[in-house]
Design an enzyme around this catalytic site. Structure first.
Site, short mmCIF file in Angstrom:
data_model
loop_
_atom_site.label_atom_id
_atom_site.label_comp_id
_atom_site.label_asym_id
_atom_site.label_seq_id
_atom_site.Cartn_x
_atom_site.Cartn_y
_atom_site.Cartn_z
N SER A 180 0.80 -1.23 0.00
CA SER A 180 0.00 0.00 0.00
C SER A 180 0.83 1.28 0.00
O SER A 180 0.38 2.29 -0.51
CB SER A 180 -0.95 -0.01 1.19
OG SER A 180 -0.25 -0.21 2.39
N HIS A 208 -5.45 -3.13 -2.94
CA HIS A 208 -5.12 -2.12 -3.95
C HIS A 208 -5.13 -2.69 -5.37
O HIS A 208 -4.88 -1.97 -6.32
CB HIS A 208 -3.75 -1.51 -3.67
CG HIS A 208 -3.75 -0.64 -2.46
ND1 HIS A 208 -4.23 0.64 -2.48
CD2 HIS A 208 -3.39 -0.90 -1.19
CE1 HIS A 208 -4.14 1.15 -1.26
NE2 HIS A 208 -3.63 0.24 -0.46
N LYS A 239 -11.55 1.03 -2.22
CA LYS A 239 -10.53 1.64 -3.07
C LYS A 239 -11.06 1.76 -4.50
O LYS A 239 -11.87 2.62 -4.76
CB LYS A 239 -9.23 0.90 -2.89
CG LYS A 239 -8.63 1.34 -1.53
CD LYS A 239 -7.61 0.52 -0.89
CE LYS A 239 -7.30 1.14 0.47
NZ LYS A 239 -6.66 0.22 1.39
C1 LIG Z 1 -6.62 0.11 2.78
C2 LIG Z 1 -6.12 -1.25 3.05
C3 LIG Z 1 -6.85 -2.12 3.84
C4 LIG Z 1 -8.07 -1.68 4.61
O1 LIG Z 1 -9.16 -1.54 3.81
P1 LIG Z 1 -10.37 -0.64 4.29
O2 LIG Z 1 -11.52 -1.13 3.51
O3 LIG Z 1 -10.00 0.77 4.00
O4 LIG Z 1 -10.54 -0.87 5.77
C5 LIG Z 1 -6.41 -3.43 3.95
N1 LIG Z 1 -5.29 -3.84 3.34
C6 LIG Z 1 -4.54 -3.01 2.59
C7 LIG Z 1 -3.31 -3.53 1.94
C8 LIG Z 1 -4.93 -1.69 2.43
O5 LIG Z 1 -4.17 -0.86 1.74
#
Ligand SMILES: *Cc1c(COP(=O)(O)O)cnc(C)c1O
Length: 388
Positions: A180, A208, A239
């Site tokens: 991320s 992602h 996302k």
């Molecule tokens: C953003 C993210 C999450 C969390 O997801 P949300 O739906 O925002 O809680 C989990 N894993 C990774 C790798 C992320 O970047």
């Protein structure tokens, strides 16, 4: 009155080390614009990679469901919160990922926490890439399993740890598919091979990658040709799908098990039906309009190349819309982000503890709307700053 004076030294320390976070009000607008303190900025900080959070079809789907079913789901899925919109989205996600079944969670964070804590216990060992997302790390800790970290992408190191990991009931290898804060991609075929050789589960967080990578947008497992070999695939609706929520896709038995054991799902209210309807609409667009992700990946590769050509340190090998520019010093990262902001660009300065000490950075993210001319304009601002 409670005496909170003991908090003061910690807050002072954060300020001194330039690690204090001020949380501002930002309004996201269509086409990756946003409103910050009265100014319109181009958003290079969010994760709405395909600009679906403002797609009229997605908004309409949410409105229709909210009109019919109200704003909330009233309870956890187990009690009475699993509406037809939840069921339809779970079926759709399972088909999208080529799996038998899927289960929704309130967030991606909750999906990671709940899944790891349900699949691992004190008799097990979990092996985690050092750059894994905090929610995976927290899930490993919560599980009570023996927790081991391997160096980022260090397959030989992981193999050595697997050799030593005898006497455990289960072995779990846990990784982001797209990291991320670094934007690079895990070597899933090699991780699959290790998992198979050492009889380990491979848990992959495609947060992602969902909607962005792979010919059909399924993620890195699809892009690298190993979709059927990953034990557990986790994703988020927050996302590229532009909404909120997490999910796990896998075998019927796995999903039934999680429905009965994943506590963040069992003891949290289910997603609002409108969010499910929005995610369903977003998923249909992802499947119908592959040109969105193609444009995004092409523009991302071009921006990364021009920054690299100018001698900027992008860390590893960012492969998609997350492009870090390593500046190392937190104060410098903040100063550069501030300068970009005065030029009209919202770019995140990422500092510890989100990234390891000494690796503070800008984290530039592109979307379909910014992958063309506006990313070139951003490069035009960034390059004369002489950050190489
Ligand atoms: C953003 C993210 C999450 C969390 O997801 P949300 O739906 O925002 O809680 C989990 N894993 C990774 C790798 C992320 O970047």
């Amino acid at each position: 009155m409670t005496n909170w004076a003991w908090l003061k030294p910690e807050l002072d320390r954060l300020h001194e080390q330039r690690l204090f976070r001020r949380v501002r009000e930002v309004t996201s607008l269509p086409e990756a614009w946003c409103l910050v303190e009265g100014r319109r900025l181009r958003n290079f900080a969010g994760n709405d990679y395909l600009n679906l959070s403002h797609d009229p079809r997605v908004i309409e789907a949410a409105c229709v469901a909210a009109q019919e079913a109200g704003t909330g789901s009233t309870a956890s899925a187990l009690v009475c919160g699993r509406t037809p919109w939840h069921a339809a989205l779970e079926t759709q996600l399972a088909q999208f990922k080529g799996e038998e079944a899927a289960i929704l969670f309130p967030t991606g964070y909750a999906a990671n926490l709940g899944t790891l804590a349900a699949l691992a216990g004190t008799e097990d060992i979990v092996l985690c890439d050092r750059l894994n997302h905090a929610s995976l790390v927290d899930g490993c800790r919560l599980s009570g399993a023996k927790f081991r970290v391997y160096r980022h992408d260090d397959l030989a190191g992981l193999e050595a740890q697997l050799h030593k990991a005898t006497g455990f009931r289960r072995r779990l290898i846990v990784t982001d598919s797209v990291f991320s804060m670094d934007g690079d991609v895990a070597p899933l075929p090699e991780l699959c091979a290790l998992a198979e050789r050492f009889d380990a589960l491979l848990i992959v967080d495609e947060a992602h990658a969902t909607g962005v990578f792979g010919t059909d947008g399924h993620g890195i497992a699809e892009a690298q040709g190993v979709a059927g070999r990953v034990s557990v695939s986790i994703g988020t609706l927050s996302k590229a799908l532009g909404g909120l929520g997490g999910f796990v896709a896998g075998s019927t038995d796995l999903i039934d098990y999680l429905r009965n054991h994943a506590r963040p799902q069992m003891f949290s209210t289910a997603l609002p039906p409108a969010q499910c309807a929005a995610a369903s609409a977003a998923l249909r667009i992802i499947q119908a309009e592959p040109e969105r992700r193609q444009l995004l990946l092409k523009g991302s590769a071009r921006l990364a190349q021009s920054l690299r050509d100018a001698g900027l340190n992008l860390g590893g090998q960012p492969a998609g819309p997350i492009i870090p520019v390593l500046l190392n010093d937190p104060a410098k990262a903040l100063a550069v982000a501030r300068e970009l902001e005065s030029a009209g660009y919202l770019v995140a300065a990422i500092r510890p503890p989100t990234v390891p000490q000494g690796t503070s950075r800008l984290r530039i993210t592109l979307t379909t709307a910014t992958a063309g001319a506006s990313s070139q304009a951003l490069a035009g601002q960034l390059l004369p700053m002489n950050l190489a």
